[in-house]
Design a protein around this motif. Structure first.
Motif, PDB file in Angstrom:
ATOM      1  N   GLY A   1       0.844  -1.203   0.000  1.00 24.64           N
ATOM      2  CA  GLY A   1       0.000   0.000   0.000  1.00 24.64           C
ATOM      3  C   GLY A   1       0.873   1.245   0.000  1.00 24.64           C
TER       4      GLY A   1
ATOM      5  N   THR B   1       1.682   3.316  -2.187  1.00 24.71           N
ATOM      6  CA  THR B   1       1.264   4.516  -2.920  1.00 24.71           C
ATOM      7  C   THR B   1       0.001   5.139  -2.325  1.00 24.71           C
TER       8      THR B   1
ATOM      9  N   ARG C   1      -2.547   6.964   0.593  1.00 22.54           N
ATOM     10  CA  ARG C   1      -2.437   8.217   1.339  1.00 22.54           C
ATOM     11  C   ARG C   1      -1.555   8.033   2.582  1.00 22.54           C
TER      12      ARG C   1
ATOM     13  N   GLY D   1       0.125   5.099   3.478  1.00 22.34           N
ATOM     14  CA  GLY D   1       1.308   4.304   3.161  1.00 22.34           C
ATOM     15  C   GLY D   1       2.433   5.163   2.631  1.00 22.34           C
TER      16      GLY D   1
ATOM     17  N   ARG E   1      -0.670  -2.330  -6.249  1.00 23.38           N
ATOM     18  CA  ARG E   1      -1.397  -2.965  -7.357  1.00 23.38           C
ATOM     19  C   ARG E   1      -1.024  -2.384  -8.699  1.00 23.38           C
TER      20      ARG E   1
ATOM     21  N   VAL F   1      -6.140  -0.590   1.864  1.00 26.72           N
ATOM     22  CA  VAL F   1      -7.509  -0.369   2.327  1.00 26.72           C
ATOM     23  C   VAL F   1      -7.823  -1.481   3.329  1.00 26.72           C
ATOM     24  N   THR F   2      -8.675  -1.146   4.298  1.00 29.00           N
ATOM     25  CA  THR F   2      -8.970  -2.055   5.403  1.00 29.00           C
ATOM     26  C   THR F   2      -9.412  -3.432   4.911  1.00 29.00           C
TER      27      THR F   2
ATOM     28  N   ALA G   1      -8.704  -5.195   2.355  1.00 32.32           N
ATOM     29  CA  ALA G   1      -7.717  -6.091   1.751  1.00 32.32           C
ATOM     30  C   ALA G   1      -6.742  -6.649   2.803  1.00 32.32           C
ATOM     31  N   ARG G   2      -6.844  -6.161   4.030  1.00 35.01           N
ATOM     32  CA  ARG G   2      -5.802  -6.408   5.045  1.00 35.01           C
ATOM     33  C   ARG G   2      -5.753  -7.843   5.546  1.00 35.01           C
TER      34      ARG G   2
ATOM     35  N   VAL H   1      -0.595   0.178  14.251  1.00 33.50           N
ATOM     36  CA  VAL H   1      -0.355   1.619  14.343  1.00 33.50           C
ATOM     37  C   VAL H   1      -1.323   2.237  15.359  1.00 33.50           C
TER      38      VAL H   1
ATOM     39  N   LYS I   1      -2.007   8.125  17.458  1.00 32.07           N
ATOM     40  CA  LYS I   1      -2.477   9.242  18.288  1.00 32.07           C
ATOM     41  C   LYS I   1      -1.745   9.299  19.635  1.00 32.07           C
TER      42      LYS I   1
ATOM     43  N   PRO J   1     -10.456   9.326   0.554  1.00 29.69           N
ATOM     44  CA  PRO J   1     -10.860   8.409  -0.510  1.00 29.69           C
ATOM     45  C   PRO J   1     -12.326   7.993  -0.361  1.00 29.69           C
TER      46      PRO J   1
ATOM     47  N   ASP K   1     -13.355   3.464  11.433  1.00 23.99           N
ATOM     48  CA  ASP K   1     -12.157   4.282  11.263  1.00 23.99           C
ATOM     49  C   ASP K   1     -11.664   4.853  12.599  1.00 23.99           C
TER      50      ASP K   1
HETATM   51  N1  LIG Z   1      -3.573   5.853  11.545  1.00 19.06           N
HETATM   52  C1  LIG Z   1      -4.316   6.774  10.991  1.00 19.06           C
HETATM   53  O1  LIG Z   1      -4.462   7.873  11.499  1.00 19.06           O
HETATM   54  C2  LIG Z   1      -5.015   6.482   9.700  1.00 19.06           C
HETATM   55  C3  LIG Z   1      -5.553   7.541   8.941  1.00 19.06           C
HETATM   56  C4  LIG Z   1      -6.180   7.257   7.736  1.00 19.06           C
HETATM   57  C5  LIG Z   1      -6.265   5.945   7.310  1.00 19.06           C
HETATM   58  N2  LIG Z   1      -5.760   4.951   8.066  1.00 19.06           N
HETATM   59  C6  LIG Z   1      -5.866   3.532   7.627  1.00 19.06           C
HETATM   60  O2  LIG Z   1      -4.923   3.335   6.583  1.00 19.06           O
HETATM   61  C7  LIG Z   1      -5.445   2.436   5.612  1.00 19.06           C
HETATM   62  C8  LIG Z   1      -5.315   3.072   4.216  1.00 19.06           C
HETATM   63  O3  LIG Z   1      -6.063   4.266   4.187  1.00 19.06           O
HETATM   64  P1  LIG Z   1      -5.721   5.419   3.148  1.00 19.06           P
HETATM   65  O4  LIG Z   1      -6.526   6.582   3.577  1.00 19.06           O
HETATM   66  O5  LIG Z   1      -4.273   5.534   2.987  1.00 19.06           O
HETATM   67  O6  LIG Z   1      -6.380   4.810   1.815  1.00 19.06           O
HETATM   68  P2  LIG Z   1      -5.933   4.959   0.281  1.00 19.06           P
HETATM   69  O7  LIG Z   1      -7.143   4.622  -0.488  1.00 19.06           O
HETATM   70  O8  LIG Z   1      -5.258   6.262   0.043  1.00 19.06           O
HETATM   71  O9  LIG Z   1      -4.819   3.846   0.090  1.00 19.06           O
HETATM   72  C9  LIG Z   1      -5.148   2.498   0.079  1.00 19.06           C
HETATM   73  C10 LIG Z   1      -4.043   1.618  -0.485  1.00 19.06           C
HETATM   74  O10 LIG Z   1      -4.539   0.283  -0.549  1.00 19.06           O
HETATM   75  C11 LIG Z   1      -4.317  -0.259  -1.853  1.00 19.06           C
HETATM   76  N3  LIG Z   1      -5.391  -1.213  -2.168  1.00 19.06           N
HETATM   77  C12 LIG Z   1      -5.295  -2.554  -2.082  1.00 19.06           C
HETATM   78  N4  LIG Z   1      -6.449  -3.147  -2.425  1.00 19.06           N
HETATM   79  C13 LIG Z   1      -7.317  -2.159  -2.730  1.00 19.06           C
HETATM   80  C14 LIG Z   1      -8.671  -2.156  -3.162  1.00 19.06           C
HETATM   81  N5  LIG Z   1      -9.356  -3.298  -3.333  1.00 19.06           N
HETATM   82  N6  LIG Z   1      -9.253  -0.956  -3.400  1.00 19.06           N
HETATM   83  C15 LIG Z   1      -8.572   0.192  -3.229  1.00 19.06           C
HETATM   84  N7  LIG Z   1      -7.273   0.239  -2.798  1.00 19.06           N
HETATM   85  C16 LIG Z   1      -6.650  -0.926  -2.574  1.00 19.06           C
HETATM   86  C17 LIG Z   1      -4.239   0.937  -2.753  1.00 19.06           C
HETATM   87  O11 LIG Z   1      -3.466   0.647  -3.882  1.00 19.06           O
HETATM   88  C18 LIG Z   1      -3.579   1.999  -1.872  1.00 19.06           C
HETATM   89  O12 LIG Z   1      -2.176   1.879  -1.936  1.00 19.06           O
HETATM   90  C19 LIG Z   1      -6.878   2.140   6.028  1.00 19.06           C
HETATM   91  O13 LIG Z   1      -6.944   0.880   6.666  1.00 19.06           O
HETATM   92  C20 LIG Z   1      -7.208   3.211   7.031  1.00 19.06           C
HETATM   93  O14 LIG Z   1      -8.109   2.777   8.030  1.00 19.06           O
HETATM   94  C21 LIG Z   1      -5.144   5.200   9.233  1.00 19.06           C
END
Ligand SMILES: NC(=O)c1ccc[n+]([C@@H]2O[C@H](COP(=O)([O-])OP(=O)(O)OC[C@H]3O[C@@H](n4cnc5c(N)ncnc54)[C@H](O)[C@@H]3O)[C@@H](O)[C@H]2O)c1
Length: 379
Positions: free
Chosen positions: A11, A13, A15, A17, A52, A90-91, A93-94, A138, A141, A184, A199
């Motif tokens: 992940g 690329t 937000r 990651g 991906r 994304v959650t 796929a985890r 992670v 906070k 997203p 979330d």
């Molecule tokens: N710790 C925090 O404060 C915090 C903040 C925001 C998000 N998050 C968590 O981080 C994770 C990613 O969130 P984000 O905001 O970076 O999302 P994002 O959509 O920007 O990124 C998601 C990543 O997952 C990949 N991916 C794999 N399978 C996918 C699918 N089927 N559809 C779409 N994308 C897919 C994408 O390529 C991308 O790299 C989530 O689990 C979210 O809960 C945590």
């Protein structure tokens, strides 16, 4: 001496990651020459980027002078030199990827929530423990300057007996029509693992547990205030997940925490999240960075009088808590702790079991909202 640890970043690329984990944490650690250990050695993270979209991965790798990337997760996990799997996908796929990483015998660090359901999260925690791999979630906070100062206040006994916590989290997320949304679109679709409860409740679970007291019961009301949004491609879609949650958490010791989480609120606060804690001996308001206090002996006598205009500047009646240290980026600080945990076995309390409690709290919160009643958290 340099101790190299090879990390698969899945992940890379996305937000979170990309910005927080790759750039602000792992690459920042490399820029400092690695994580220093007590014996003078340094842990050096080698990175394998996974995603991906080959084009975007190659572009990110290129931008940062990295060469090791692949769209084939199974191949990356099969490599003997890889010791850590990190998941910022994304959650939804985890779970599958973490199961594969456990089967491959890798140590695992992951974004929250650990899984989409409490049962899946518990199973992952049990499977990781059985496999004997090290695991972490992670909990960024806890590493924010404002919350570290709040923790310092609690540890010093500043509050006396803590009575209550008021939490306000949120900001307006644009609907995506005349201005692009800043989150997203999967966040607003339940079928894609979205929703503010899944979330944010995992965050509230560890924040309350680590800084104040563990949660024993939850009562929540949720709402989908904006029923239709516009996605990344400009197409309208129905929002099937809640965009606001209004919750009361009952904590150990009779402490009541009331926390609002919303993507449909306009900010009239100093920070995007604030926790107001009241205790018998003093109160505090902590945000991401700032923390202000009002001790018992410094509490002004407030008198209710609607006949006169207010003469008090209430916000000026609080004292700032000094930093007294350099806090660093919270994601990076937790990464350093996880890398040390993997290499030296140093303690790391923010593991899959803690992550599973967070997912459980989200699930119980949704159940409370659905059934319109208070739900006790099972021991
Ligand atoms: N710790 C925090 O404060 C915090 C903040 C925001 C998000 N998050 C968590 O981080 C994770 C990613 O969130 P984000 O905001 O970076 O999302 P994002 O959509 O920007 O990124 C998601 C990543 O997952 C990949 N991916 C794999 N399978 C996918 C699918 N089927 N559809 C779409 N994308 C897919 C994408 O390529 C991308 O790299 C989530 O689990 C979210 O809960 C945590």
């Amino acid at each position: 001496m340099r101790q190299t640890v090879t990390v698969v970043v899945n992940g890379a690329t996305g937000r979170m990651g990309y910005r927080q984990h790759l750039v602000r944490s792992l690459l920042a650690i490399r820029a400092e020459g690695g994580v220093p250990l007590a014996d003078g050695d340094r842990i050096w993270p080698e990175l394998v980027l996974v995603g991906r979209n080959a084009e975007r991965l190659a572009e990110v790798a290129d931008r940062h002078g990295l060469r090791d990337w692949t769209t084939d997760l199974a191949a990356a996990l099969a490599r003997d030199d890889v010791s850590i799997y990190f998941d910022a996908q994304v959650t939804q796929a985890r779970e599958k990827s973490i199961r594969a990483a456990i089967a491959a015998g890798k140590h695992i660090y992951t974004e929250k929530p650990l899984a989409g359901s409490a049962q899946a999260a518990r199973e992952l925690a049990d499977a990781a423990a059985r496999a004997g791999v090290r695991h972490g979630v992670v909990q960024d906070k806890l590493f924010l300057p404002g919350l570290r100062k709040l923790k310092r206040l609690v540890d010093s006994g500043f509050f006396g007996r803590i009575l209550s916590v008021r939490g306000e989290f949120g900001y307006w997320v644009f609907e995506g029509d005349w201005q692009g949304a800043q989150r997203p679109s999967w966040n607003y679709r339940a079928e894609d693992g979205g929703g503010i409860v899944l979330d944010m409740f995992p965050h509230w679970s560890y924040v309350l547990e680590d800084i104040v007291a563990p949660v024993r019961a939850v009562t929540a009301v949720v709402a989908t205030h904006i029923p239709e949004r516009v996605d990344e491609r400009g197409a309208r879609y129905p929002a099937t997940a809640e965009d606001a949650a209004y919750a009361v958490f009952e904590l150990d010791g009779g402490i009541v925490a009331s926390i609002n989480s919303s993507w449909t609120v306009r900010v009239n606060r100093d920070e995007l999240v604030e926790f107001h804690v009241d205790g018998t001996d003093g109160s505090a308001v902590a945000g991401l960075r700032g923390c202000r206090i009002q001790p018992r002996a410094g509490t002004p006598r407030a008198v209710w009088n609607p006949d006169e205009p207010s003469t008090e500047a209430y916000r000026d009646q609080w004292l700032p808590v000094p930093d007294n240290e350099d806090f660093g980026n919270g994601f990076k600080v937790q990464w350093e702790a996880f890398l040390r945990h993997v290499v030296t076995g140093s303690p790391f309390p923010w593991d899959f079991h803690a992550g599973a409690r967070g997912v459980q709290l989200a699930e119980l919160g949704m159940r409370s909202a659905r059934e319109g009643r208070r739900i006790a958290v099972p021991a």
